[in-house]
Enzyme design. Structure first.
Site, short mmCIF file in Angstrom:
data_model
loop_
_atom_site.label_atom_id
_atom_site.label_comp_id
_atom_site.label_asym_id
_atom_site.label_seq_id
_atom_site.Cartn_x
_atom_site.Cartn_y
_atom_site.Cartn_z
N GLY A 296 0.82 -1.19 0.23
CA GLY A 296 0.30 0.24 0.11
C GLY A 296 0.80 1.47 -0.21
N GLY A 297 -0.09 2.43 0.43
CA GLY A 297 0.89 3.70 0.15
C GLY A 297 2.21 3.76 1.28
CG ASP B 13 -9.76 1.83 9.32
OD1 ASP B 13 -11.03 2.67 8.89
OD2 ASP B 13 -8.79 2.05 8.62
#
Length: 677
Positions: free
Chosen positions: A33-34, A146
């Site tokens: 991912g980033g 989250d």
């Protein structure tokens, strides 16, 4: 960035990926991912691990590093059901990393896309497991912040909540970027939109949306632009159509606009446990405060998710796949009944008049090896004729320029090592190849696979002995682990002897086992690999230990007359010793078929396993301790007596295991060597 990507499949490593992070050997990728990359790795014992490594650019950001440090600290505080434990972390490393246990399976998003909504007991198990995870998180004083479908993995054992990338302490001491709202649209609570508040009640709101999504396949507040979704979350009722009525009440409460009207995670967990029990028993008992272990049993009982495995994730020698073991043992019992090989167990209760049949295995014999009444070996490995890891390493260190130079190289086999290996050329290579084939043949013959002799070749550049087989009709594909163990043990045993005796001349220490498949065997799969300098048996803190793979191997039928005789006599003695102890200790008698026995020719061990549903004579720890003691004393007496009169007898180790029929798992409760130091 979640710890699982691509549905749990292992992707190839890319150029520049690390070979090792902390104590973990990297073997591929799980996702990226980033913020960083999640690598597939093996720990020093061979267990599967997911290692998250932060990208260098992120690591240079002091604010990001502080958040990562916070994530590792919070994750270490949280343990409980349906969570993935943090194993280790180094937030101060040049490339910060953390390692968690590996959780195979798709995310909730991936599963719903492929198979549609969860239904029946599986839906209630999902709701119960995920809210139990939140209860454990909140009890540790942490808020997840989250909760969403991408952060829930559907493993074969149940749902698992993961990723504390933006979690923070409930006391508010979080580290966040100024002016940036954390969370994902559609999974953010009304109060978070309005005031930025993100407490335990916000996690419960997201949980309610999660369960609704799992049950219907639809987002409860629809889709669209983030501001449109935010308006619906704050002002409109959720879409809960098609949600089961019994579950709808608790989900509606969790989705209340006012956080004070929502249940706590523990309250919801108690409610869901009752609903789950009702699914399993059709009776709704009062289950508030139910023990987490009992709830876990209910979740597993109602959970149906296919077991996933990835052939690109090399199977380590020391890992455990309990469901596979049980399947092998069960299948072996059926096959044994058909083919004439059966497990050793008494036909009637009591110690008198028992008749038994046996399904043990042939021993591996490298020549006569009598065992004296008081052998006093220096180690288990030496007692079976295999050099110890220390003796091999000492031999390599004793010469200025050992021929084997890769003893400190933990690199896994490279693609093409098998293809570029060649048949034995020198006399030493030919002799070693023949020894490996002979050892492997002797072990495979115990399963009726004596025709499945492996090929042995040598890769001189990689200093590796390569053992290959397949496709072989005699060896079922689901028994590849047996061939792996046989190949590893044969190659390791032969290599370790040569490394010890010829350290200046023998260049091969590494070994790998390949299974060939496809048209004319043109494709390959690495089953296992290792280094003979590390030792060839499972020794932890100097003590040999059995494992689930040995248990599975011991459960496959064989027909050697000597072993049938020893197994028959040993089982009778075990039952007799238990009966005598039961009279003194107030123990229940063992029922028919409770105890079974088989032999693992790979590590030359007798396995005794007992079937238990949790409520029988072996349901408690004290009873299991008695069983282990009986096996060690009575079983070892039989093994050593045979060894003293039979020069070809190789079994001087024992393992005691429990087979839990109520949840389909095995547990090794005792193991060791009958040869005492």
């Amino acid at each position: 960035m979640s710890v699982i990507g691509s549905g749990g499949r292992v992707l190839p490593a890319r150029p520049g990926d690390p070979k090792k992070v902390g104590p973990y050997r990297i073997i591929g990728r799980l996702g990226s991912g980033g913020m960083g990359t999640v690598h597939a790795a093996l720990d020093p014992q061979g267990a599967r691990v997911a290692v998250k490594v932060i990208h260098p650019a992120q690591a240079e950001d002091l604010e990001f590093r502080a958040r990562f440090r916070r994530e590792a600290a919070l994750s270490s505080r949280v343990t409980g059901p349906c969570l993935i434990p943090l194993l280790a972390a180094d937030p101060e490393a040049a490339a910060p990393w953390l390692a968690t246990a590996y959780a195979p399976g798709p995310t909730l998003n991936q599963h719903l896309t492929a198979h549609g909504p969860l239904t029946g007991g599986g839906l209630y198990a999902f709701a119960t497991g995920t809210v139990q995870a939140l209860a454990a998180i909140h009890q540790a004083g942490v808020v997840h912040r989250d909760v969403k479908p991408q952060n829930v993995i559907l493993t074969p054992a149940g749902p698992r909540v993961l990723d504390f990338g933006i979690a923070h302490a409930a006391d508010g001491t979080s580290v966040t970027r100024t002016g940036v709202m954390t969370g994902t649209p559609g999974w953010i609570s009304p109060e978070h939109y309005r005031t930025g508040t993100a407490g335990p009640a916000g996690d419960m709101f997201a949980w309610g949306a999660l369960v609704a999504y799992a049950a219907t396949g639809r987002f409860p507040f629809g889709t669209g632009a983030p501001d449109v979704v935010a308006y619906r979350v704050m002002s409109e009722a959720p879409d809960l159509d098609r949600l089961p009525e019994t579950l709808r009440e608790i989900v509606e409460q969790a989705l209340a606009k006012d956080p004070d009207e929502r249940p706590t995670a523990q309250e919801a967990a108690d409610k869901c446990a009752g609903l789950l029990a009702a699914q399993a028993t059709q009776v709704l008992p009062a289950l508030a405060g139910m023990e987490p272990t009992l709830v876990g049993d209910l979740i597993e009982a109602e959970w149906e998710m296919p077991t996933l495995d990835d052939p690109t994730w090399y199977v380590p020698r020391l890992s455990s796949r309990k469901r596979t073991v049980i399947a092998v043992i069960t299948a072996a019992a059926v096959i044994g009944g058909i083919a004439g090989g059966t497990l050793a167990f008494p036909s009637k209760g009591g110690s008198a008049g028992r008749t038994t049949t046996a399904r043990p295995t042939l021993p591996v014999s490298a020549g006569p090896h009598p065992v004296s009444a008081d052998p006093h070996p220096t180690s288990v490995a030496q007692s079976t004729g295999t050099p110890t890891a220390r003796s091999v390493q000492d031999a390599l260190a004793s010469v200025p320029n050992p021929a084997y130079t890769r003893s400190d190289d933990e690199t896994q086999p490279e693609p093409g090592e098998w293809a570029t290996s060649t048949r034995a050329e020198t006399s030493e290579e030919k002799a070693a190849a023949q020894e490996i084939r002979d050892l492997a043949k002797a072990m495979l013959a115990t399963k009726g696979w004596e025709e499945a002799i492996p090929e042995v070749s040598f890769n001189r550049e990689a200093q590796t002995v390569v053992v290959t087989a397949g496709p072989i009709p005699q060896i079922p594909e689901d028994h590849q682990d047996v061939f792996r163990r046989v190949g590893e043990m044969a190659a390791c045993t032969v290599n370790s002897r040569r490394l010890r005796d010829q350290p200046a001349a023998w260049p091969y220490g590494r070994f790998s086992v390949y299974w060939l498949y496809g048209e004319q065997g043109g494709d390959e799969s690495v089953l296992g690999f290792g280094d003979a300098a590390d030792g060839c048996t499972r020794e932890i803190a100097g003590r040999w230990q059995g494992d689930d793979f040995g248990l599975a191997t011991a459960g496959i039928p064989s027909s050697d007359k000597e072993e049938i005789r020893v197994a028959d006599a040993t089982v009778k003695s075990l039952y007799g010793a238990w009966d005598a102890r039961a009279a003194d200790a107030g123990l229940e008698p063992l029922g028919t078929g409770t105890v079974q026995l088989g032999f693992d020719p790979v590590e030359q061990a007798m396995y005794v396993w007992a079937h238990e549903d949790g409520y029988g004579p072996l349901g408690g720890r004290a009873q299991q301790s008695h069983l282990t003691d009986v096996v060690e004393k009575t079983g070892c007496e039989k093994l050593l007596a045979e060894a003293n009169t039979n020069s070809g007898w190789r079994y001087t180790r024992y393992v005691v295991a429990m087979y839990w029929g109520n949840n389909g798992e095995t547990q090794i409760i005792g193991s060791g060597s009958c040869l005492k130091d």
